[in-house]
Design an enzyme around this catalytic site. Structure first.
Site, PDB file in Angstrom:
ATOM      1  N   ASP A 137       0.873  -1.170   0.000  1.00  0.00           N
ATOM      2  CA  ASP A 137       0.000   0.000   0.000  1.00  0.00           C
ATOM      3  C   ASP A 137       0.909   1.218   0.000  1.00  0.00           C
ATOM      4  O   ASP A 137       2.094   1.150   0.344  1.00  0.00           O
ATOM      5  CB  ASP A 137      -0.972  -0.002   1.193  1.00  0.00           C
ATOM      6  CG  ASP A 137      -2.201   0.873   0.912  1.00  0.00           C
ATOM      7  OD1 ASP A 137      -2.130   1.721  -0.012  1.00  0.00           O
ATOM      8  OD2 ASP A 137      -3.225   0.716   1.595  1.00  0.00           O
TER       9      ASP A 137
HETATM   10  C1  BGC Z   1      -5.087   3.182  -0.117  1.00  0.00           C
HETATM   11  C2  BGC Z   1      -5.151   2.222  -1.275  1.00  0.00           C
HETATM   12  C3  BGC Z   1      -4.963   2.976  -2.581  1.00  0.00           C
HETATM   13  C4  BGC Z   1      -3.635   3.689  -2.535  1.00  0.00           C
HETATM   14  C5  BGC Z   1      -3.317   4.474  -3.811  1.00  0.00           C
HETATM   15  C6  BGC Z   1      -3.851   4.043  -0.170  1.00  0.00           C
HETATM   16  O1  BGC Z   1      -3.944   5.063   0.762  1.00  0.00           O
HETATM   17  O2  BGC Z   1      -5.129   2.486   1.096  1.00  0.00           O
HETATM   18  O3  BGC Z   1      -6.398   1.568  -1.275  1.00  0.00           O
HETATM   19  O4  BGC Z   1      -5.039   2.088  -3.663  1.00  0.00           O
HETATM   20  O5  BGC Z   1      -3.670   4.608  -1.454  1.00  0.00           O
HETATM   21  O6  BGC Z   1      -4.152   5.570  -3.904  1.00  0.00           O
END
Ligand code: BGC
Length: 734
Positions: free
Chosen positions: A274
């Site tokens: 993530d």
């Molecule tokens: C989220 C993800 C997301 C990523 C990119 C993170 O903060 O938890 O679900 O895909 O950001 O935006």
């Protein structure tokens, strides 16, 4: 780059592979569109190995970390593109520059699809496949070869800020939908990135909290949908979650990534962190993460950049480990950008709008209609008061999480106006202002008071109208990634508004819009028509208007329990949320959602699987193909559903299983199958469902294995988890 980076944001083929197409049948038995299948994976693996040999260490390392907000480097000299990812579940997000600012393009609008809990409320895997398929087509049209969806962590607490993005509280429902979403996306040679692996069930302290969950709950509740997405859906990428499990960050959790995912489930694709969720170099590299993503430059300071290069040179990370990661990334690239099928794609088409509409119209849940105020008969009505901020609000953007630059979104008010035409006068009043506080503890608090002058205006509109429809609930700022809600109360002084309007107009209909449960117990007592809707995509207003006016009979069923009070919910009843000193103990174990309410005999406000229709369904004739089954058998169940009302409708028939005598604690009942069928008025339709005897197993912690106990199992067929219509018993032998 800081160890815990959290974003701030408002919003030539080298070697062509041979592909052939096959037609697949889903677990639900629906015929699916052709899907590309990679032929001869041994040949592909040999090709990839040959490419890996040609790469320098520096080139390999450059492939393992972000080089832009959503991308990774390729290797130009060999014609290898990088990964180009994008969010996410609601549709393909607009292009973003460094610092999370919009790239201000005019070419990056996309279809806004209904949110995860809306998809789950349809209980319709075929629709979820269409969602995935269309999302895949749009991703391809935007040249994104990895779409960061679907997201389906279990709804452990109703307060979780991402409940709207996730599916449900039930592992089986999640699994059935996740598999179809993945298959749909990947049918377009776009990799699904299933997220967030695993137990990311709260947003408060998500980047630091450690989850202590027992093995049985992990295996029975939190992992099944991931397992199904990998082993049945064949997802090509997966995103590690921000939190820790049993002391180790998910991004460096060897048990999760190496033992379970890559070992037991034989996952061949790439594990992507993530954003900003990586915390070390050597441990993370050796424990199974393949790609480090994050939000901010300088990208060479990432754990998987210069530091990884140094660690390889110092002998702390072996070349074999690096090569395996590169192999996995190339494996994804050869299924996507270099598949030979990564051209074309479609965006914002009528078909995609139709998918958004079909999902929305099947997701809306009728909670109460005891005076038959619904459906509205437009020819018998001269005036309608449309009240509430949610009547004119759009939901494609908002809050901290990913949204979509929607090409269009029909609001509830616009939808009603479209459907009612000019013969009905619409008196609109906003009713409330959606103002709330963000506390420093990562919580959204909406205890704001009602505005008397706005209430007065709403009351005046309601008084002069035949019918009043109130659009209340949450919105995408209030329900948001990175924050949980403080409580379940209706926000923004909405209860006062409901009370005031209901007092002056007997024909008041409440439409609550939200992606997670709210406390609507007072409304349940005092109001006669209650409809639940969601952040329901581009066609939100049209679908709502069609349900309200009876063109569509509601068929949505709740994908989670609505507690009568927060204290009823397991994590809250056991004081096991949001944890102490950054540790949260999942004390409820396997008793999540309805498993808890049923087993503990607690009466919720609305149960899991609940939802009314404009017609009535009678259940009869339950049979199983046999009475006694052996391990390895499939249990075939059939019954008849009669539409005894005056309109056509769809019913989701739910099959729960109950085991009374067991060596271990068993939930009172567990969902094992469901089917959604359409039945014409005065007609009888056959419903058939099946499950494996192996699905009756519990996870035995001592033996670390699934155990199917012999003995009697009750099969409960219901219209909801608490409206069981037919029961039979089967016997399982060793
Ligand atoms: C989220 C993800 C997301 C990523 C990119 C993170 O903060 O938890 O679900 O895909 O950001 O935006």
């Amino acid at each position: 780059m800081p160890a815990m980076l959290i974003k701030a944001r408002p919003a030539n083929s080298l070697l062509l592979l041979l592909f052939f197409v096959i037609s697949v049948k889903t677990a639900e038995g629906q015929e699916k569109k052709p899907q590309p299948v990679v032929q001869k994976s041994t040949t592909l693996n040999a090709k990839i190995d040959a490419i890996v040999k040609k790469l320098t260490l520096e080139e390999k390392i450059s492939m393992l970390h972000a080089n832009s907000i959503f991308g990774t480097a390729g290797v130009k000299r060999l014609g290898i593109p990088g990964l180009m990812t994008d969010d996410g579940p609601l549709g393909v997000r607009e292009d973003i520059k460094e610092g999370w600012a919009s790239a201000n393009l005019t070419t990056d609008s996309a279809t806004f699809f209904p949110n995860g809990s809306a998809l789950a409320a349809t209980w319709n895997p075929a629709l979820t496949y269409r969602y995935g398929h269309d999302l895949g087509e749009e991703s391809k049209a935007r040249q994104k070869n990895v779409i960061l969806a679907p997201a389906f962590n279990i709804a452990r607490t109703p307060l979780c800020g991402r409940t709207y993005e996730y599916y449900s509280e039930d592992p089986y429902l999640n699994a059935r939908l996740a598999v179809q979403a993945v298959k749909g996306i990947q049918s377009q040679n776009v990799a699904a990135c299933v997220k967030h692996f695993a137990v990311n069930n709260q947003e408060v302290e998500r980047g630091r909290v450690n989850v202590e969950v027992d093995e049985r709950a992990l295996r029975e509740i939190y992992l099944p949908a991931f397992k199904a997405a990998i082993t049945e859906g064949n997802a090509w990428t997966i995103m590690s979650a921000y939190n820790k499990i049993r002391g180790a960050y998910c991004s460096e959790n060897s048990y999760l990534l190496k033992k379970i995912l890559k070992g037991e489930w034989n996952f061949q694709g790439a594990v992507i962190s993530d954003w900003g969720g990586t915390h070390s170099t050597v441990k993370t590299a050796n424990n199974g993460l393949d790609v480090e993503m994050g939000s901010e430059p300088p990208y060479n300071s990432y754990y998987f950049a210069d530091k990884l290069l140094d660690s390889v040179k110092a002998g702390k990370v072996s070349m074999q480990v690096i090569d395996e990661k590169v192999h996995r990334i190339l494996w994804v690239i050869y299924r996507t950008s270099l598949s030979g099928h990564f051209t074309g794609g479609k965006i914002n088409t009528q078909e995609h709008s139709k998918t958004a509409y079909d999902i929305a119209s099947e997701s809306i849940v009728l909670l109460k209609n005891d005076r038959h105020l619904l459906p509205l008969n437009p020819s018998a009505i001269k005036s309608i008061a449309v009240i509430g901020d949610n009547a004119t609000r759009t939901f494609h953007l908002g809050g901290f999480g990913a949204g979509v630059k929607a090409r269009y979104e029909v609001t509830a008010l616009a939808g009603l106006q479209n459907r009612l035409g000019n013969n009905v006068t619409v008196n609109f009043a906003p009713g409330y202002s959606a103002i709330f506080k963000q506390t420093s503890a990562g919580v959204n608090d909406a205890t704001s008071k009602a505005d008397p002058s706005m209430i007065q205006e709403a009351v005046a509109a309601a008084k002069k109208s035949d019918v009043a429809i109130l659009f209340i609930g949450g919105n995408r700022d209030y329900e948001s990634e990175s924050r949980d809600r403080r409580d379940l109360s209706l926000p923004f002084g909405e209860q006062d508004l409901v009370d005031a309007v209901t007092a002056v107009n007997q024909n008041t209909i409440i439409v609550v819009v939200g992606g997670a449960p709210y406390d609507i117990s007072k409304i349940k007592n005092t109001n006669h028509a209650i409809v639940w809707s969601w952040y329901n995509g581009a066609e939100n207003g049209n679908a709502l208007a069609d349900v309200l006016t009876g063109k569509v009979s509601p068929s949505g069923k709740l994908p989670f329990t609505f507690p009568a009070s927060l204290e009823q919910s397991p994590a809250h009843a056991l004081n096991a949320y949001p944890g102490n000193n950054l540790n949260v103990q999942y004390k409820e174990g396997i008793l999540v959602g309805y498993r808890w309410f049923d087993t503990k005999k607690i009466e919720p406000l609305y149960p899991f699987g609940y939802g009314l229709s404009y017609t009535n369904f009678n259940y009869a004739g339950l049979t199983t193909d046999k009475k006694t089954y052996k391990p390895g058998d499939v249990v075939q169940v059939s019954l008849k559903i009669k539409n005894a009302g005056s309109v056509k409708g769809k019913e989701t028939v739910q099959l729960y299983v109950s085991k009374s005598s067991s060596a271990v604690l068993r939930p009172e009942k567990e969902l094992k199958a469901f089917t959604k069928i359409s039945v014409e008025t005065n007609s009888v339709a056959s419903a058939s469902m099946k499950f494996n005897v192996a699905d009756l197993a519990y996870f035995n912690e001592k033996g670390n294995k699934w155990v199917t106990e012999p003995g009697d199992y009750k099969i409960l067929i219901g219209s909801s988890s608490r409206d069981i219509r037919l029961v039979t018993t089967i016997h399982v032998v060793k």
